[in-house]
Design a protein around this motif. Structure first.
Motif, PDB file in Angstrom:
ATOM      1  N   TYR A 126       2.182  10.069  -9.916  1.00 53.87           N
ATOM      2  CA  TYR A 126       1.143  10.384 -10.912  1.00 53.87           C
ATOM      3  C   TYR A 126       0.653  11.818 -10.668  1.00 53.87           C
ATOM      4  N   GLY A 127       0.444  12.143  -9.391  1.00 50.58           N
ATOM      5  CA  GLY A 127      -0.015  13.493  -9.031  1.00 50.58           C
ATOM      6  C   GLY A 127       0.980  14.566  -9.464  1.00 50.58           C
TER       7      GLY A 127
ATOM      8  N   SER B 167     -11.928   5.136   8.671  1.00 56.31           N
ATOM      9  CA  SER B 167     -10.603   4.539   8.866  1.00 56.31           C
ATOM     10  C   SER B 167      -9.914   4.382   7.521  1.00 56.31           C
TER      11      SER B 167
ATOM     12  N   ARG C  41       0.844  -1.196   0.000  1.00 58.04           N
ATOM     13  CA  ARG C  41       0.000   0.000   0.000  1.00 58.04           C
ATOM     14  C   ARG C  41       0.884   1.252   0.000  1.00 58.04           C
TER      15      ARG C  41
ATOM     16  N   PHE D 138     -15.616  -2.405  12.956  1.00 53.78           N
ATOM     17  CA  PHE D 138     -16.797  -3.230  12.655  1.00 53.78           C
ATOM     18  C   PHE D 138     -17.107  -4.178  13.822  1.00 53.78           C
TER      19      PHE D 138
ATOM     20  N   LEU E 236     -12.146   6.903  -2.730  1.00 51.56           N
ATOM     21  CA  LEU E 236     -10.778   7.391  -2.937  1.00 51.56           C
ATOM     22  C   LEU E 236     -10.746   8.728  -3.662  1.00 51.56           C
ATOM     23  N   LEU E 237     -11.753   8.990  -4.484  1.00 52.71           N
ATOM     24  CA  LEU E 237     -11.752  10.238  -5.246  1.00 52.71           C
ATOM     25  C   LEU E 237     -12.405  11.337  -4.419  1.00 52.71           C
TER      26      LEU E 237
ATOM     27  N   TYR F 216     -13.663  14.091  -5.255  1.00 50.93           N
ATOM     28  CA  TYR F 216     -14.908  14.651  -5.773  1.00 50.93           C
ATOM     29  C   TYR F 216     -16.112  13.723  -5.598  1.00 50.93           C
TER      30      TYR F 216
ATOM     31  N   ILE G 107      -2.453   2.056 -13.946  1.00 50.15           N
ATOM     32  CA  ILE G 107      -3.055   0.772 -14.353  1.00 50.15           C
ATOM     33  C   ILE G 107      -2.082  -0.376 -14.064  1.00 50.15           C
TER      34      ILE G 107
ATOM     35  N   ASP H 154     -11.041  -0.209  -5.920  1.00 49.12           N
ATOM     36  CA  ASP H 154     -11.563  -1.255  -5.031  1.00 49.12           C
ATOM     37  C   ASP H 154     -10.499  -2.171  -4.428  1.00 49.12           C
ATOM     38  N   LEU H 155      -9.214  -1.861  -4.667  1.00 51.48           N
ATOM     39  CA  LEU H 155      -8.184  -2.768  -4.133  1.00 51.48           C
ATOM     40  C   LEU H 155      -8.242  -2.789  -2.604  1.00 51.48           C
TER      41      LEU H 155
ATOM     42  N   ILE I 255       2.330   1.666  -3.487  1.00 50.96           N
ATOM     43  CA  ILE I 255       1.365   2.127  -4.503  1.00 50.96           C
ATOM     44  C   ILE I 255       0.985   3.596  -4.229  1.00 50.96           C
TER      45      ILE I 255
ATOM     46  N   ILE J 151     -14.195   3.882  -8.980  1.00 53.89           N
ATOM     47  CA  ILE J 151     -14.045   2.443  -9.257  1.00 53.89           C
ATOM     48  C   ILE J 151     -12.847   1.828  -8.510  1.00 53.89           C
TER      49      ILE J 151
ATOM     50  N   ASP K  80      -7.276   2.346   7.350  1.00 58.48           N
ATOM     51  CA  ASP K  80      -6.436   1.189   7.657  1.00 58.48           C
ATOM     52  C   ASP K  80      -7.371  -0.009   7.831  1.00 58.48           C
TER      53      ASP K  80
ATOM     54  N   GLY L 215     -14.066   4.390   4.431  1.00 61.21           N
ATOM     55  CA  GLY L 215     -12.641   4.094   4.405  1.00 61.21           C
ATOM     56  C   GLY L 215     -12.053   4.425   3.059  1.00 61.21           C
TER      57      GLY L 215
ATOM     58  N   ILE M  87      -9.572  -5.863   0.372  1.00 60.13           N
ATOM     59  CA  ILE M  87      -8.812  -6.335   1.546  1.00 60.13           C
ATOM     60  C   ILE M  87      -9.712  -6.322   2.776  1.00 60.13           C
TER      61      ILE M  87
HETATM   62  C1  B12 Z   1      -4.394   2.022  -8.197  1.00 59.70           C
HETATM   63  C2  B12 Z   1      -5.018   3.371  -8.470  1.00 59.70           C
HETATM   64  C3  B12 Z   1      -5.930   3.446  -9.527  1.00 59.70           C
HETATM   65  C4  B12 Z   1      -6.446   2.224 -10.276  1.00 59.70           C
HETATM   66  C5  B12 Z   1      -7.575   1.613  -9.410  1.00 59.70           C
HETATM   67  C6  B12 Z   1      -7.656   0.126  -9.514  1.00 59.70           C
HETATM   68  C7  B12 Z   1      -8.688  -0.465  -8.588  1.00 59.70           C
HETATM   69  N1  B12 Z   1      -9.390  -1.437  -9.116  1.00 59.70           N
HETATM   70  O1  B12 Z   1      -8.841  -0.063  -7.433  1.00 59.70           O
HETATM   71  C8  B12 Z   1      -6.970   2.855 -11.611  1.00 59.70           C
HETATM   72  C9  B12 Z   1      -5.860   2.848 -12.632  1.00 59.70           C
HETATM   73  C10 B12 Z   1      -8.208   2.210 -12.213  1.00 59.70           C
HETATM   74  C11 B12 Z   1      -7.222   4.309 -11.143  1.00 59.70           C
HETATM   75  C12 B12 Z   1      -8.051   5.170 -11.821  1.00 59.70           C
HETATM   76  C13 B12 Z   1      -8.181   6.527 -11.495  1.00 59.70           C
HETATM   77  N2  B12 Z   1      -7.518   7.183 -10.529  1.00 59.70           N
HETATM   78 CO1  B12 Z   1      -6.476   6.300  -9.138  1.00 59.70          CO
HETATM   79  N3  B12 Z   1      -5.194   5.705  -7.914  1.00 59.70           N
HETATM   80  C14 B12 Z   1      -4.696   4.516  -7.680  1.00 59.70           C
HETATM   81  C15 B12 Z   1      -3.668   4.600  -6.521  1.00 59.70           C
HETATM   82  C16 B12 Z   1      -2.259   4.674  -7.142  1.00 59.70           C
HETATM   83  C17 B12 Z   1      -3.685   3.487  -5.497  1.00 59.70           C
HETATM   84  C18 B12 Z   1      -5.046   3.211  -4.819  1.00 59.70           C
HETATM   85  C19 B12 Z   1      -4.978   1.901  -4.083  1.00 59.70           C
HETATM   86  O2  B12 Z   1      -5.506   0.884  -4.547  1.00 59.70           O
HETATM   87  N4  B12 Z   1      -4.264   1.863  -2.922  1.00 59.70           N
HETATM   88  C20 B12 Z   1      -4.010   0.616  -2.183  1.00 59.70           C
HETATM   89  C21 B12 Z   1      -5.134   0.313  -1.207  1.00 59.70           C
HETATM   90  C22 B12 Z   1      -4.813  -0.984  -0.455  1.00 59.70           C
HETATM   91  O3  B12 Z   1      -5.188   1.379  -0.279  1.00 59.70           O
HETATM   92  P1  B12 Z   1      -6.574   2.094   0.102  1.00 59.70           P
HETATM   93  O4  B12 Z   1      -7.488   2.132  -1.054  1.00 59.70           O
HETATM   94  O5  B12 Z   1      -6.287   3.357   0.803  1.00 59.70           O
HETATM   95  O6  B12 Z   1      -7.213   1.047   1.124  1.00 59.70           O
HETATM   96  C23 B12 Z   1      -6.724   0.838   2.433  1.00 59.70           C
HETATM   97  C24 B12 Z   1      -7.446   1.693   3.497  1.00 59.70           C
HETATM   98  O7  B12 Z   1      -7.808   2.954   3.011  1.00 59.70           O
HETATM   99  C25 B12 Z   1      -8.594   0.844   3.948  1.00 59.70           C
HETATM  100  N5  B12 Z   1      -9.899   0.915   3.260  1.00 59.70           N
HETATM  101  C26 B12 Z   1     -10.163   0.974   1.943  1.00 59.70           C
HETATM  102  N6  B12 Z   1     -11.480   0.967   1.711  1.00 59.70           N
HETATM  103  C27 B12 Z   1     -12.090   0.885   2.921  1.00 59.70           C
HETATM  104  C28 B12 Z   1     -13.439   0.843   3.262  1.00 59.70           C
HETATM  105  C29 B12 Z   1     -13.805   0.777   4.615  1.00 59.70           C
HETATM  106  C30 B12 Z   1     -15.242   0.733   4.985  1.00 59.70           C
HETATM  107  C31 B12 Z   1     -12.787   0.760   5.622  1.00 59.70           C
HETATM  108  C32 B12 Z   1     -13.157   0.731   7.054  1.00 59.70           C
HETATM  109  C33 B12 Z   1     -11.427   0.814   5.271  1.00 59.70           C
HETATM  110  C34 B12 Z   1     -11.092   0.865   3.927  1.00 59.70           C
HETATM  111  O8  B12 Z   1      -8.111  -0.497   3.800  1.00 59.70           O
HETATM  112  C35 B12 Z   1      -7.078  -0.594   2.807  1.00 59.70           C
HETATM  113  C36 B12 Z   1      -5.916  -1.389   3.393  1.00 59.70           C
HETATM  114  O9  B12 Z   1      -5.401  -0.773   4.552  1.00 59.70           O
HETATM  115  C37 B12 Z   1      -4.114   5.959  -5.853  1.00 59.70           C
HETATM  116  C38 B12 Z   1      -3.040   6.673  -5.027  1.00 59.70           C
HETATM  117  C39 B12 Z   1      -3.343   6.681  -3.535  1.00 59.70           C
HETATM  118  N7  B12 Z   1      -2.583   7.427  -2.824  1.00 59.70           N
HETATM  119  O10 B12 Z   1      -4.246   6.058  -3.050  1.00 59.70           O
HETATM  120  C40 B12 Z   1      -4.624   6.747  -7.086  1.00 59.70           C
HETATM  121  C41 B12 Z   1      -5.626   7.886  -6.903  1.00 59.70           C
HETATM  122  C42 B12 Z   1      -6.652   7.530  -5.850  1.00 59.70           C
HETATM  123  N8  B12 Z   1      -6.266   7.949  -8.227  1.00 59.70           N
HETATM  124  C43 B12 Z   1      -6.510   9.156  -8.608  1.00 59.70           C
HETATM  125  C44 B12 Z   1      -7.113   9.508  -9.849  1.00 59.70           C
HETATM  126  C45 B12 Z   1      -7.146  10.997 -10.184  1.00 59.70           C
HETATM  127  C46 B12 Z   1      -7.652   8.538 -10.713  1.00 59.70           C
HETATM  128  C47 B12 Z   1      -8.386   8.793 -12.040  1.00 59.70           C
HETATM  129  C48 B12 Z   1      -9.381   9.976 -12.028  1.00 59.70           C
HETATM  130  C49 B12 Z   1      -7.305   8.957 -13.139  1.00 59.70           C
HETATM  131  C50 B12 Z   1      -7.832   9.304 -14.521  1.00 59.70           C
HETATM  132  N9  B12 Z   1      -7.376  10.408 -15.046  1.00 59.70           N
HETATM  133  O11 B12 Z   1      -8.623   8.588 -15.080  1.00 59.70           O
HETATM  134  C51 B12 Z   1      -9.094   7.434 -12.256  1.00 59.70           C
HETATM  135  C52 B12 Z   1     -10.492   7.408 -11.629  1.00 59.70           C
HETATM  136  C53 B12 Z   1     -11.307   6.246 -12.017  1.00 59.70           C
HETATM  137  C54 B12 Z   1     -12.600   6.200 -11.196  1.00 59.70           C
HETATM  138  N10 B12 Z   1     -13.699   6.694 -11.750  1.00 59.70           N
HETATM  139  O12 B12 Z   1     -12.586   5.749 -10.061  1.00 59.70           O
HETATM  140  C55 B12 Z   1      -6.094  10.178  -7.580  1.00 59.70           C
HETATM  141  C56 B12 Z   1      -7.273  10.765  -6.792  1.00 59.70           C
HETATM  142  C57 B12 Z   1      -7.085  12.247  -6.535  1.00 59.70           C
HETATM  143  C58 B12 Z   1      -8.242  12.848  -5.806  1.00 59.70           C
HETATM  144  N11 B12 Z   1      -7.902  13.844  -5.035  1.00 59.70           N
HETATM  145  O13 B12 Z   1      -9.363  12.485  -5.893  1.00 59.70           O
HETATM  146  C59 B12 Z   1      -5.044   9.348  -6.724  1.00 59.70           C
HETATM  147  C60 B12 Z   1      -4.925   9.805  -5.254  1.00 59.70           C
HETATM  148  C61 B12 Z   1      -3.664   9.499  -7.446  1.00 59.70           C
HETATM  149  C62 B12 Z   1      -3.123  10.919  -7.403  1.00 59.70           C
HETATM  150  N12 B12 Z   1      -2.201  11.235  -6.533  1.00 59.70           N
HETATM  151  O14 B12 Z   1      -3.527  11.756  -8.178  1.00 59.70           O
HETATM  152  N13 B12 Z   1      -6.513   4.598 -10.028  1.00 59.70           N
END
Ligand code: B12
Length: 217
Positions: free
Chosen positions: A49-50, A192, A39, A202, A145-146, A148, A60, A99-100, A42, A97, A194, A174, A104
């Protein structure tokens, strides 16, 4: 935390990342510690990317590598045999979209005995409410995550109020950007970014609702 796995992930070195994951597992590192390192890696991809250093194709690619890591780790989160587990509706909010991370959380919840109804990604506020009505669940977990799309999370809470369900349903959000300010703005109950901490939240909610802590009713 080792810099090697974080670094390999952040440089999109697929084979090296997968080899390090297997090595760490063999050395006894827990799956959740490995998830956390990936995490962090990534997150660095997202930062590049930002900054305009990486492109959408790199995001991707990072998704592809993370999914392959999860293919190795998923069998280590076996779902528990508990059809009577506490029900939770999970989904990524409409317009988003990512969902990684949600996956988890779903693995962790299922292996802790919760009955998770995963609505997938791009889920409208109306669909969350329908699922509550159909399943009788009283807990919703929303991934966002987004930035907006945060306003749409607020719509879920507003709709719960409008349909008279707010008192009964607990909402947890989250994802990478969530914080206390977003919790307050959206009106959700908990937040959260994390997965392990999310699991504890939960469990606490289940206990407060009168269920035992391993997710069973
Ligand atoms: C991989 C990724 C993608 C992949 C997503 C693949 C997928 N199936 O998930 C793809 C390539 C499709 C993608 C697309 C886009 N992305 Co993107 N992406 C990322 C990236 C690099 C990693 C996200 C990720 O999976 N992290 C790993 C997981 C494990 O971490 P996590 O999601 O935070 O989850 C943890 C916790 O938060 C928690 N958790 C998660 N969910 C939940 C739910 C609950 C209930 C709870 C309690 C906890 C919890 O548990 C997890 C494990 O600890 C992020 C960068 C970042 N900093 O996050 C950008 C990021 C989120 N993306 C971004 C953008 C801009 C986009 C696009 C708009 C790009 C574009 N021009 O098309 C599109 C949007 C598509 C859409 N409509 O959603 C921006 C968002 C900026 C913003 N301020 O909104 C980011 C921050 C990158 C950046 N710095 O600009 N993206």
């Amino acid at each position: 935390m080792s810099e090697d796995l974080v670094g390999a992930m952040s440089r999109l070195e697929e084979e090296k990342t997968l080899a390090l994951v297997r090595e760490k597992l063999a050395a006894g590192v827990t799956p959740m510690e490995i998830v956390e390192e990936c995490r962090k890696g990534i997150e660095l991809v997202g930062a590049k990317y930002g900054e305009g250093v990486f492109y959408l194709s790199d995001l991707i690619m990072s998704e592809e590598i993370f999914r392959r890591v999860m293919e190795i780790l998923e069998p280590l989160f076996p779902p528990s045999d508990s059809p009577e587990g506490v029900k939770i509706i999970m989904g990524t909010i409409e317009g988003d979209i990512h969902d990684l991370g949600k996956q988890i959380v779903v693995y962790l919840l299922r292996s802790s005995g919760f009955k998770v109804y995963d609505l997938g990604v791009d889920v409208s506020p109306e669909k969350f409410i329908e699922a509550i009505k159909e399943t009788g669940a009283s807990i919703i977990g929303i991934c966002v995550l987004l930035t907006y799309c945060i306003g749409t999370v607020k719509k879920v809470v507003d709709l719960l109020e409008e349909t008279g369900l707010r008192e009964k349903v607990t909402v947890v959000i989250g994802g990478y950007p969530v914080n206390a300010q977003i919790k307050e703005y959206t009106g959700v109950d908990y937040y959260s970014n994390d997965a392990l901490q999310g699991l504890e939240i939960f469990k606490r909610i289940s206990r407060e609702k009168g269920h035992n802590c391993n997710g069973e009713s």
